[in-house]
Design a protein around this motif. Structure first.
Motif, PDB file in Angstrom:
ATOM      1  N   ASP A   1      48.842  39.225  37.327  1.00  0.00           N
ATOM      2  CA  ASP A   1      48.407  40.613  37.199  1.00  0.00           C
ATOM      3  C   ASP A   1      49.450  41.573  37.757  1.00  0.00           C
ATOM      4  O   ASP A   1      49.605  42.693  37.260  1.00  0.00           O
ATOM      5  CB  ASP A   1      47.070  40.814  37.914  1.00  0.00           C
TER       6      ASP A   1
ATOM      7  N   ARG B   1      39.817  44.479  40.780  1.00  0.00           N
ATOM      8  CA  ARG B   1      40.665  43.866  39.751  1.00  0.00           C
ATOM      9  C   ARG B   1      39.882  43.575  38.467  1.00  0.00           C
ATOM     10  O   ARG B   1      40.475  43.416  37.399  1.00  0.00           O
ATOM     11  CB  ARG B   1      41.279  42.586  40.313  1.00  0.00           C
TER      12      ARG B   1
ATOM     13  N   GLY C   1      43.711  44.189  30.191  1.00  0.00           N
ATOM     14  CA  GLY C   1      44.123  44.297  31.580  1.00  0.00           C
ATOM     15  C   GLY C   1      44.617  45.676  31.966  1.00  0.00           C
ATOM     16  O   GLY C   1      45.401  45.817  32.908  1.00  0.00           O
TER      17      GLY C   1
END
Length: 591
Positions: A225, A531, A538
């Protein structure tokens, strides 16, 4: 052959379903039907050639001809997006990207159809309309390998669809079939002086090499990420270093609430926060670009530094309406009223960024000069009311003074010249910004809480052990968070989540604050909860509707991706916990 316009082709999607392709100079927004509904040319703050995102005209569609279910993903560490559709006859992918790094005068959009399993049957439609849809394409004529046309001041060349035909609405439409295992390239070039589209293979090779050349290998938690967030920041940063706050305009933070803003500009605060995240994770190209932009603006404008600029360092245009329906629940505003504000805290944020660059060994003589300029600006203007971090009515905000003190202390490695000023700022804020309960309060005339005070508490205006920092964090977590998400401040008479969504920047900052106060386990829970507040691509927007689990506001929001990066770096370090205080923050869970 596709016929007349179908509403389903251009109808908007919920924000979590969009992906964004960015090349540093502009961005395209692509939906799950393969519909590119937003692209501004030539640069971020230019006018859109595809504007169906805001209810205008112009769209570029590549979608399966058969029934399908949708998915997609970014190739690791890049903004190369793969739309993936499972149909009744097989699996189709569309690999798509803006040629990277982008040319500031011309955009090249690459779309590569891949018949993964079985033949790929797709419908293709190109409807390019400059000026937010005001200028339909004219002078359409066939080239050897595709089509050429003109739209307003722009010229374009499209290859890979030589059999396309104009329909009754002036759109170019065609059907394509790619045999099983095959690939087919579509290339669209748009700009004022476009004469031909480049070869697909050459563009793909250069783009892939460019993304690989600066692939981050962070030593953090959530490394994949972090690499993705780094790619987002690279895609939103020009060659001159200016990083836009978000790629879009007027996507609503709250339906029909009037909070619809244009974020296609460089906010000094956002740029500075991203620079600090870049320094924490070793993302040197992002750090260097941010410092170049900040330095140039400080040296040019000194204590008259604007809170925001266009990517070329110009003034943000005034707000105006486009005359479009807007995204559902929103409006059609471009430009931004920030141009008329004074925000004291931006000088402190800039100093924090420049100090981080100095510690990383990446600050040059001009950057050191910019430090003196920013510090002198604080000395001159710190007693003036300002709009603050949230751009509200001018007041003497506690956060503004504390963050300026933090910035001054972040650069004291270059000398103690400004330490006295830092002390004066903290002492002044302490006199009227300390609540009777022992925590910080928003302003002299406002005793309430604010997430900005938690942010100030992690920037070392005062030591982390200052009891006001811990008291602020404890009370903030108790009153202004819900289900692991954090809100900015209280709206009188309204419950959390009713007036606005959770602010994702604040959630990641809480994770950092909790970690700094010694509770590593709770910090990770805060990090992991925030998150999750994204879609399949994303990407994070500014706000998150906790109840409906939906993104709110413009996307992707650069400072949220930066905050994820910084939090991942901080949480990878050991905590400095006091063994006599096993729960130093006073919370066992992020809830």
């Amino acid at each position: 052959m596709p016929g007349k316009r179908e509403v389903s082709e251009v109808a908007p999607h919920v924000l979590r379903e969009y992906a964004v392709l960015a090349d540093g100079e502009r961005a395209a927004v692509v939906g799950p039907r393969g519909d590119i509904s937003w692209l501004c040319v030539p640069r971020w703050h230019g006018e859109a050639v595809f504007s169906t995102l805001l209810g205008g005209e112009g769209c570029y569609l590549v979608t399966p001809a058969d029934r399908y279910v949708w998915g997609g993903y970014y190739e690791d560490g890049t903004l190369i997006w793969r739309s993936r559709w499972i149909t009744g006859t097989g699996i189709v992918e569309c690999r798509e990207v803006l040629a990277f790094p982008g040319d500031r005068n011309e955009v090249v959009l690459l779309r590569q159809l891949i018949a993964v399993d079985g033949p790929a049957r797709v419908r293709v439609m190109l409807d390019l309309r400059a000026g937010f849809g005001r200028h339909p394409s004219t002078d359409l004529h066939r080239a050897a390998d595709g089509w050429r046309g003109t739209s307003g001041p722009l010229r374009w060349h499209w290859t890979g669809a030589p059999d396309a035909r104009p329909d009754s609405d002036g759109r170019l439409v065609t059907d394509l079939t790619v045999p099983a295992g095959g690939r087919h390239d579509l290339v669209l070039a748009v700009g004022a002086d476009v004469t031909a589209a480049p070869r697909a293979a050459d563009c793909w090779r250069r783009t892939e090499e460019a993304w690989r050349s600066d692939r981050l290998t962070p030593n953090t938690i959530a490394e994949r990420d972090v690499r993705h967030a780094h790619a987002v920041l690279r895609g939103m940063s020009t060659a001159d270093g200016g990083m836009v706050a978000a790629a879009t305009a007027s996507l609503p933070e709250r339906a029909e609430a009037g909070r619809n803003y244009d974020y296609r500009y460089v906010w000094i605060r956002d740029q500075s926060m991203a620079a600090q995240a870049a320094a924490a994770t070793g993302a040197h190209s992002v750090l260097d670009g941010s410092v170049r932009f900040l330095t140039a603006r400080l040296l040019e404008h000194g204590d008259r530094l604007s809170p925001a600029y266009t990517v070329d360092g110009g003034p943000v245009p005034k707000e105006r309406h486009l005359g479009l329906p807007g995204y559902p629940g929103g409006s059609d505003v471009v430009g931004n009223q920030v141009r008329d504000q004074f925000q004291l805290d931006v000088f402190g944020e800039a100093l924090l960024a420049l100090g981080a660059a100095e510690r990383a060994g990446r600050l040059d003589a001009a950057g050191r000069q910019a430090i003196d300029v920013a510090a002198a600006a604080i000395e001159k203007r710190w007693q003036q009311p300002d709009a603050g971090i949230w751009e509200l009515d001018p007041r003497r905000w506690t956060h503004s003074r504390l963050i300026c003190a933090a910035g001054l202390r972040a650069v004291r490695g270059l000398g103690d010249r400004w330490e006295g000023l830092a002390g004066a700022l903290v002492a002044d804020a302490g006199r009227w910004g300390t609540h009777p309960s022992g925590r910080w309060q928003r302003a002299a005339d406002d005793p309430t809480l604010d997430a900005a005070l938690v942010i100030a508490g992690i920037r070392d205006a005062t030591p982390v052990s200052d009891p006001r920092n811990l008291a602020t964090l404890r009370e903030y977590v108790h009153r202004l968070t819900s289900d692991g998400f954090a809100f900015r401040f209280e709206h009188e008479g309204r419950a959390l989540g009713e007036a606005e969504g959770a602010f994702l920047l604040c959630g990641f900052m809480v994770a950092i604050a909790v970690h700094r106060h010694g509770d590593a386990q709770a910090a990770v829970r805060w990090f992991e909860r925030n998150r999750t507040a994204c879609g399949p691509a994303g990407l994070f927007s500014e706000e998150y509707d906790v109840t409906q689990r939906q993104l709110r506001g413009n996307l992707p929001q650069a400072f949220v991706h930066g905050a994820l990066m910084e939090a991942a770096a901080v949480l990878s370090r050991p905590v400095a916990a006091d063994p006599l205080r096993p729960d130093p923050v006073g919370i066992a869970t992020a809830s």
